[in-house]
Scaffold this motif. Structure first.
Motif, short mmCIF file in Angstrom:
data_model
loop_
_atom_site.label_atom_id
_atom_site.label_comp_id
_atom_site.label_asym_id
_atom_site.label_seq_id
_atom_site.Cartn_x
_atom_site.Cartn_y
_atom_site.Cartn_z
N VAL A 132 -18.53 -12.52 21.09
CA VAL A 132 -18.06 -11.50 20.16
C VAL A 132 -17.78 -12.10 18.78
O VAL A 132 -18.07 -11.47 17.75
CB VAL A 132 -16.81 -10.79 20.72
N ILE A 133 -17.26 -13.31 18.73
CA ILE A 133 -17.07 -13.98 17.44
C ILE A 133 -18.41 -14.15 16.74
O ILE A 133 -18.55 -13.88 15.53
CB ILE A 133 -16.40 -15.36 17.63
N ARG A 134 -19.42 -14.59 17.48
CA ARG A 134 -20.76 -14.76 16.89
C ARG A 134 -21.31 -13.44 16.38
O ARG A 134 -21.88 -13.36 15.27
CB ARG A 134 -21.70 -15.34 17.93
N ILE A 135 -21.18 -12.38 17.18
CA ILE A 135 -21.69 -11.07 16.78
C ILE A 135 -20.95 -10.56 15.55
O ILE A 135 -21.56 -9.99 14.62
CB ILE A 135 -21.56 -10.06 17.95
N ALA A 136 -19.63 -10.77 15.50
CA ALA A 136 -18.82 -10.34 14.35
C ALA A 136 -19.26 -11.06 13.08
O ALA A 136 -19.41 -10.45 12.01
CB ALA A 136 -17.35 -10.60 14.63
N HIS A 137 -19.47 -12.36 13.19
CA HIS A 137 -19.91 -13.17 12.06
C HIS A 137 -21.27 -12.67 11.55
O HIS A 137 -21.46 -12.47 10.33
CB HIS A 137 -20.02 -14.63 12.51
N LYS A 138 -22.20 -12.43 12.45
CA LYS A 138 -23.54 -11.96 12.08
C LYS A 138 -23.47 -10.58 11.42
O LYS A 138 -24.17 -10.32 10.43
CB LYS A 138 -24.42 -11.91 13.32
N ALA A 139 -22.62 -9.70 11.93
CA ALA A 139 -22.49 -8.36 11.36
C ALA A 139 -22.00 -8.42 9.93
O ALA A 139 -22.50 -7.69 9.05
CB ALA A 139 -21.54 -7.52 12.21
N CYS A 140 -21.04 -9.30 9.65
CA CYS A 140 -20.54 -9.43 8.28
C CYS A 140 -21.62 -9.94 7.34
O CYS A 140 -21.75 -9.46 6.20
CB CYS A 140 -19.33 -10.35 8.26
N LEU A 141 -22.40 -10.89 7.81
CA LEU A 141 -23.51 -11.39 6.98
C LEU A 141 -24.48 -10.26 6.66
O LEU A 141 -24.97 -10.13 5.53
CB LEU A 141 -24.24 -12.52 7.70
N GLU A 142 -24.76 -9.41 7.66
CA GLU A 142 -25.69 -8.30 7.47
C GLU A 142 -25.13 -7.23 6.53
O GLU A 142 -25.88 -6.44 5.96
CB GLU A 142 -26.04 -7.68 8.83
N LEU A 143 -23.81 -7.22 6.37
CA LEU A 143 -23.18 -6.28 5.45
C LEU A 143 -23.03 -6.88 4.05
O LEU A 143 -22.44 -6.27 3.17
CB LEU A 143 -21.79 -5.87 5.99
N ILE A 182 -21.55 -9.90 3.29
CA ILE A 182 -20.39 -10.78 3.12
C ILE A 182 -20.88 -12.22 3.30
O ILE A 182 -21.29 -12.62 4.39
CB ILE A 182 -19.28 -10.44 4.13
N ALA A 183 -20.84 -12.99 2.25
CA ALA A 183 -21.52 -14.30 2.24
C ALA A 183 -20.88 -15.32 3.17
O ALA A 183 -21.58 -16.06 3.86
CB ALA A 183 -21.57 -14.84 0.81
N ALA A 184 -19.56 -15.41 3.18
CA ALA A 184 -18.87 -16.42 4.00
C ALA A 184 -17.76 -15.73 4.77
O ALA A 184 -16.58 -15.82 4.41
CB ALA A 184 -18.31 -17.53 3.13
N PRO A 185 -18.10 -15.03 5.84
CA PRO A 185 -17.11 -14.21 6.55
C PRO A 185 -15.97 -15.02 7.16
O PRO A 185 -16.19 -16.10 7.70
CB PRO A 185 -17.94 -13.53 7.65
N LYS A 186 -14.78 -14.46 7.06
CA LYS A 186 -13.61 -15.01 7.73
C LYS A 186 -13.33 -14.13 8.94
O LYS A 186 -13.03 -12.94 8.79
CB LYS A 186 -12.41 -15.05 6.79
N VAL A 187 -13.44 -14.73 10.13
CA VAL A 187 -13.30 -13.97 11.38
C VAL A 187 -11.94 -14.28 12.00
O VAL A 187 -11.70 -15.38 12.50
CB VAL A 187 -14.42 -14.34 12.38
N GLY A 188 -11.03 -13.31 11.94
CA GLY A 188 -9.73 -13.46 12.59
C GLY A 188 -9.86 -13.12 14.07
O GLY A 188 -10.53 -12.14 14.42
N VAL A 189 -9.23 -13.91 14.94
CA VAL A 189 -9.33 -13.69 16.38
C VAL A 189 -7.93 -13.48 16.96
O VAL A 189 -7.08 -14.39 16.88
CB VAL A 189 -10.01 -14.89 17.08
N CYS A 190 -7.68 -12.31 17.48
CA CYS A 190 -6.37 -11.98 18.03
C CYS A 190 -6.13 -12.71 19.36
O CYS A 190 -7.07 -13.02 20.09
CB CYS A 190 -6.25 -10.49 18.28
N GLY A 191 -4.85 -12.90 19.66
CA GLY A 191 -4.48 -13.29 21.00
C GLY A 191 -4.43 -12.08 21.90
O GLY A 191 -4.52 -10.93 21.44
N LEU A 192 -4.28 -12.31 23.19
CA LEU A 192 -4.13 -11.22 24.15
C LEU A 192 -2.67 -10.84 24.34
O LEU A 192 -2.33 -9.67 24.43
CB LEU A 192 -4.74 -11.65 25.50
N ASN A 193 -1.81 -11.84 24.37
CA ASN A 193 -0.41 -11.65 24.72
C ASN A 193 0.48 -11.51 23.49
O ASN A 193 0.06 -11.84 22.38
CB ASN A 193 0.06 -12.85 25.55
N PRO A 194 1.71 -11.00 23.67
CA PRO A 194 2.64 -10.94 22.54
C PRO A 194 2.80 -12.32 21.89
O PRO A 194 2.88 -13.34 22.59
CB PRO A 194 3.95 -10.48 23.18
N HIS A 195 2.83 -12.34 20.56
CA HIS A 195 2.97 -13.58 19.80
C HIS A 195 1.86 -14.57 20.11
O HIS A 195 2.03 -15.78 19.98
CB HIS A 195 4.33 -14.24 20.06
#
Length: 349
Positions: free
Chosen positions: A188-199, A201-214
């Motif tokens: 999913v990180i790879r797909i997100a990065h590729k999608a931003c490039l296709e939109l 966005i030259a150097a996308p910053k991909v934030g990745v959430c945790g699953l649990n609180p904090h």
């Protein structure tokens, strides 16, 4: 003729899809940017003209996209005989309508795979009605994955510059936790990065959430961040992706709105949907109506382009002419942007 052809499904005919489609195509500027083709039963679109009070618009029935006129004032409809009007009613879960919505989606996928439309845009379907009709899918995303033979895909929701993608979507919360695995998070990180490039966005910053609180608080509230998410982030970094996290989910989206991230990877359905709908859905309590129902749902990882409204069928007021078309307009804009970018890439190659 360089305007991309958009195949727009009517959605569940008992819902708001036909009327918001007519509203969206009542704007002349749409035809300056694309060639819209409605996929659906022409009887439903004709009644949507009545519901929205658009007698000045005409309908043009076609059998294939090449027959479309694509001129403002005339809505081109690729007609599928799907609805028995004597048995039809708005606002109800009906297998006939569920089948109609499904068949429209299947048809637009076929057209896109054959190169007859440049992008697909979907109106909302009702999952219960579709399943009652014998089509056992959890939603649009799964239909597209099945009929395009796609294994690695994800849903992106977008509203202005806030974009989120999901590790899992239409599964139980218990199952969603079990699906947080390194390989899936990395995909999913790879797909997100590729999608931003296709939109663009030259150097996308991909934030990745945790699953649990904090984000797990160093293992105090769960170890998924340590054992699955962080290793995926490190692998993505090794591949040259600016992946940041694991992020505490309760602050990640405020930072994304502030420009810290171009896209946010979410671990499950509601983690991504809730912040998008908080900013995109605006209810006016004084007037008792929605001022905005905005946002776009894009399926990433497919061989074809699919953008969709980010709301349901609105059975509660379907057929009354009050449905808001903004989300559909946004979806069409995203589809146009992606189709033009795809054409530009093909031209360079």
């Amino acid at each position: 003729m360089n305007r991309p052809i958009l195949g727009i499904t009517m959605g569940d005919p008992a819902g708001c899809g036909p009327e918001i489609t007519v509203r969206a195509l009542s704007d002349a500027t749409v035809y300056q940017r694309c060639r819209p083709l409605v996929i659906g039963d022409i009887k439903c679109i004709r009644d949507a003209l009545r519901v929205t009070n658009r007698p000045e618009l005409k309908l043009h029935q076609v059998d294939r996209p090449s027959q479309g006129l694509y001129e403002f004032g005339t809505i081109d409809v690729l007609h599928l005989e799907l609805v028995d009007w004597d048995k039809f009613s708005y606002g109800k879960v009906d297998p006939m309508c569920g089948n109609a919505a499904f068949q429209c989606v299947k048809k637009v996928i076929e057209l896109a795979m054959a190169g007859e439309v440049d992008a697909t845009v979907t109106n909302a379907l009702n999952k219960e009605a579709m399943n009652l009709a014998g089509h056992h899918f959890n939603g649009h995303t799964e239909i597209y994955a099945h009929y395009t033979g796609t294994d690695k895909y994800t849903m992106m929701l977008a509203h202005d510059d806030l974009r989120v993608v999901h590790v899992s979507t239409h599964v139980s919360l218990r199952q969603a936790c079990d699906l947080v695995k390194k390989e899936r998070v990395l995909d999913v990180i790879r797909i997100a990065h590729k999608a931003c490039l296709e939109l663009g966005i030259a150097a996308p910053k991909v934030g990745v959430c945790g699953l649990n609180p904090h984000a797990g608080e160093d293992g105090m509230f769960g170890r998924e961040e340590i054992e699955e998410i962080a290793p995926a982030i490190e692998q993505a970094k090794a591949e040259g992706i600016q992946a940041l996290g694991p992020l505490p989910p309760d602050t990640a989206f405020s930072k994304a709105l502030g420009g810290w991230y171009d896209i946010v990877v979410c671990m499950y359905h509601d983690q991504g949907h809730i912040p998008l709908k908080v900013v995109g859905f605006v209810y006016n309590k004084d007037l008792g109506r929605w001022d905005a129902v905005a946002g776009v749902n894009v399926t990433l990882g497919l061989p074809i382009i699919r953008a969709s409204v980010d709301h349901g069928t609105a059975f509660g007021h379907a057929g009354t002419g009050v449905a808001n078309e903004l989300s559909l307009v946004n979806a069409m804009d995203y589809a146009i942007r992606m189709a033009n970018a795809k054409k530009n890439v093909s031209a360079v190659k």
